[in-house]
Design a protein around this motif. Structure first.
Motif, short mmCIF file in Angstrom:
data_model
loop_
_atom_site.label_atom_id
_atom_site.label_comp_id
_atom_site.label_asym_id
_atom_site.label_seq_id
_atom_site.Cartn_x
_atom_site.Cartn_y
_atom_site.Cartn_z
N PHE A 69 14.86 -88.85 24.05
CA PHE A 69 14.55 -87.85 23.03
C PHE A 69 14.99 -86.44 23.42
N ASN A 70 15.50 -86.27 24.65
CA ASN A 70 15.89 -84.93 25.11
C ASN A 70 17.37 -84.83 25.43
N LEU A 71 18.20 -85.51 24.65
CA LEU A 71 19.64 -85.54 24.94
C LEU A 71 20.26 -84.16 24.91
N GLY A 72 19.73 -83.28 24.09
CA GLY A 72 20.32 -81.96 23.96
C GLY A 72 20.10 -81.06 25.16
N SER A 73 19.08 -81.37 25.97
CA SER A 73 18.76 -80.46 27.07
C SER A 73 18.58 -81.14 28.42
N SER A 74 18.54 -82.45 28.46
CA SER A 74 18.21 -83.15 29.71
C SER A 74 19.36 -84.04 30.18
N TRP A 75 19.80 -83.81 31.43
CA TRP A 75 20.82 -84.67 32.02
C TRP A 75 20.25 -86.04 32.36
N LEU A 76 18.94 -86.13 32.57
CA LEU A 76 18.31 -87.43 32.78
C LEU A 76 18.47 -88.29 31.52
N SER A 77 18.26 -87.69 30.37
CA SER A 77 18.42 -88.41 29.11
C SER A 77 19.86 -88.90 28.95
N ALA A 121 29.28 -91.62 32.47
CA ALA A 121 27.99 -91.94 33.09
C ALA A 121 27.94 -91.42 34.53
N VAL A 122 29.04 -91.57 35.28
CA VAL A 122 29.08 -91.05 36.65
C VAL A 122 28.94 -89.53 36.64
N PHE A 123 29.59 -88.89 35.68
CA PHE A 123 29.46 -87.43 35.56
C PHE A 123 28.01 -87.05 35.26
N SER A 124 27.36 -87.80 34.38
CA SER A 124 25.97 -87.50 34.03
C SER A 124 25.05 -87.68 35.23
N MET A 125 25.27 -88.74 36.01
CA MET A 125 24.49 -88.95 37.24
C MET A 125 24.66 -87.77 38.18
N SER A 126 25.91 -87.37 38.37
CA SER A 126 26.21 -86.27 39.29
C SER A 126 25.58 -84.98 38.81
N LYS A 127 25.70 -84.71 37.51
CA LYS A 127 25.18 -83.46 36.95
C LYS A 127 23.66 -83.41 37.06
N THR A 131 21.94 -80.29 39.22
CA THR A 131 21.09 -79.31 38.54
C THR A 131 19.64 -79.40 39.00
N ALA A 132 19.35 -80.30 39.91
CA ALA A 132 17.98 -80.41 40.44
C ALA A 132 17.74 -79.32 41.48
N SER A 133 16.47 -79.10 41.79
CA SER A 133 16.09 -78.06 42.74
C SER A 133 16.12 -78.58 44.18
N VAL A 134 17.22 -79.27 44.51
CA VAL A 134 17.40 -79.84 45.85
C VAL A 134 18.75 -79.32 46.37
N PRO A 135 18.75 -78.34 47.27
CA PRO A 135 20.01 -77.72 47.69
C PRO A 135 21.05 -78.69 48.23
N VAL A 136 20.62 -79.74 48.95
CA VAL A 136 21.58 -80.66 49.55
C VAL A 136 22.35 -81.46 48.49
N TRP A 137 21.82 -81.53 47.27
CA TRP A 137 22.50 -82.25 46.20
C TRP A 137 23.40 -81.34 45.36
N GLN A 138 23.27 -80.04 45.51
CA GLN A 138 23.98 -79.13 44.64
C GLN A 138 25.43 -78.92 45.11
#
Length: 280
Positions: A69-77, A121-127, A131-138
């Motif tokens: 339901f949050n496709l417009g704002s959530s990379w998880l969606s 899908a790979v791009f969405s996983m990466s994004k 965008t998470a608050s985990v520096p090692v993933w950014q």
């Protein structure tokens, strides 16, 4: 199933499945008249395993539907959407290959559709992770790591399950693509890890964790780079024809690359230290 374990299985299996689909599409362009039923079934099976692991991470199946339901704002969606779409296409494509192999136009359409959705899908996983608050993933390292896994593991799995169909054809393009992928992966990841300790407290904490895992990280790169060289080595021998490549070398390359990339994915999650709470 623990949250990190479920995420590891999801991301690794889904990326491997997407890589297989990509190389099936490429191989149908290179080698006309081939039917890669085993590869199609493998891609479908891995995508199903990945989605099931994702559902286990979310806790209950209906959570996945709610996340859409949050496709417009959530990379998880978006990750959930494109991963689910890829699984659907991969399963449908496998069924067509096994029960309606003469439907060439439908097969071609599903291959290209699956490859396109898979890359998104790979791009969405990466994004999602960057965008998470985990520096090692950014940063770009996560994108390179995920796409390199899809290319390297996908190519090797495709070659192994398609050995019969690929007899007596020149397969060195696979070796070059895998070697290029893991070299770029190392070229981005190693300096990124070295510079991680220059960041804030969370980044420094992650750097300390990775520093304590230096031995296992070294083993990862030996396996990943070594596996790529093993795959390409027969094609570099002037006295050997590419089509005579030993299946034992192919299995060794697959084992090394899968183990190395799997170790790398474990390290990816093990080094997580969040500066704030939450993924979006």
């Amino acid at each position: 199933m623990g949250g990190e374990t479920a995420l590891l299985i999801f991301s690794f299996c889904m990326q491997a499945a997407i890589g297989i689909m990509f190389f099936m599409t490429l191989s149908h362009q290179l080698y006309k008249g081939k039917v890669f039923k085993g590869a199609a079934a493998t891609a479908a099976g891995l995508s199903v395993i990945g989605v099931l692991a994702s559902l286990a991470h979310l806790g209950q199946p209906f959570s996945a539907l709610n996340s859409l339901f949050n496709l417009g704002s959530s990379w998880l969606s978006r990750e959930v959407l494109f991963s689910g779409m890829f699984m659907g296409v991969a399963v449908l494509y496998a069924l067509v290959q096994w029960f309606k192999a003469d439907a060439s136009a439908l097969s071609a359409g599903l291959r290209w559709l699956g490859s396109g959705i898979g890359l998104i899908a790979v791009f969405s996983m990466s994004k999602l992770y960057t965008t998470a608050s985990v520096p090692v993933w950014q940063g770009i390292n996560t994108f390179v790591d995920f796409y390199a896994t899809a290319i390297a593991v996908g190519a090797l799995l495709f070659l192994v399950v398609s050995m019969k169909e690929l007899q007596n054809v020149d397969k060195k393009i696979f070796g070059y693509l895998v070697l290029a992928a893991v070299i770029i992966q190392a070229a981005v990841a190693i300096p990124y890890a070295i510079n991680l300790g220059l960041g804030g407290p969370a980044a420094q904490a992650s750097a300390a964790i990775l520093g304590g895992m230096s031995l296992i990280i070294t083993v990862k790169w030996i396996l990943v780079l070594g596996g790529a060289v093993i795959l390409l080595w027969p094609t570099l021998q002037k006295s050997a024809k590419p089509e005579t490549q030993s299946s034992s070398l192919l299995y060794a390359s697959l084992a090394a690359l899968i183990c190395g990339q799997f170790i790398g994915r474990y390290v990816f999650y093990a080094g997580m230290v969040a500066s704030t709470i939450g993924l979006t």
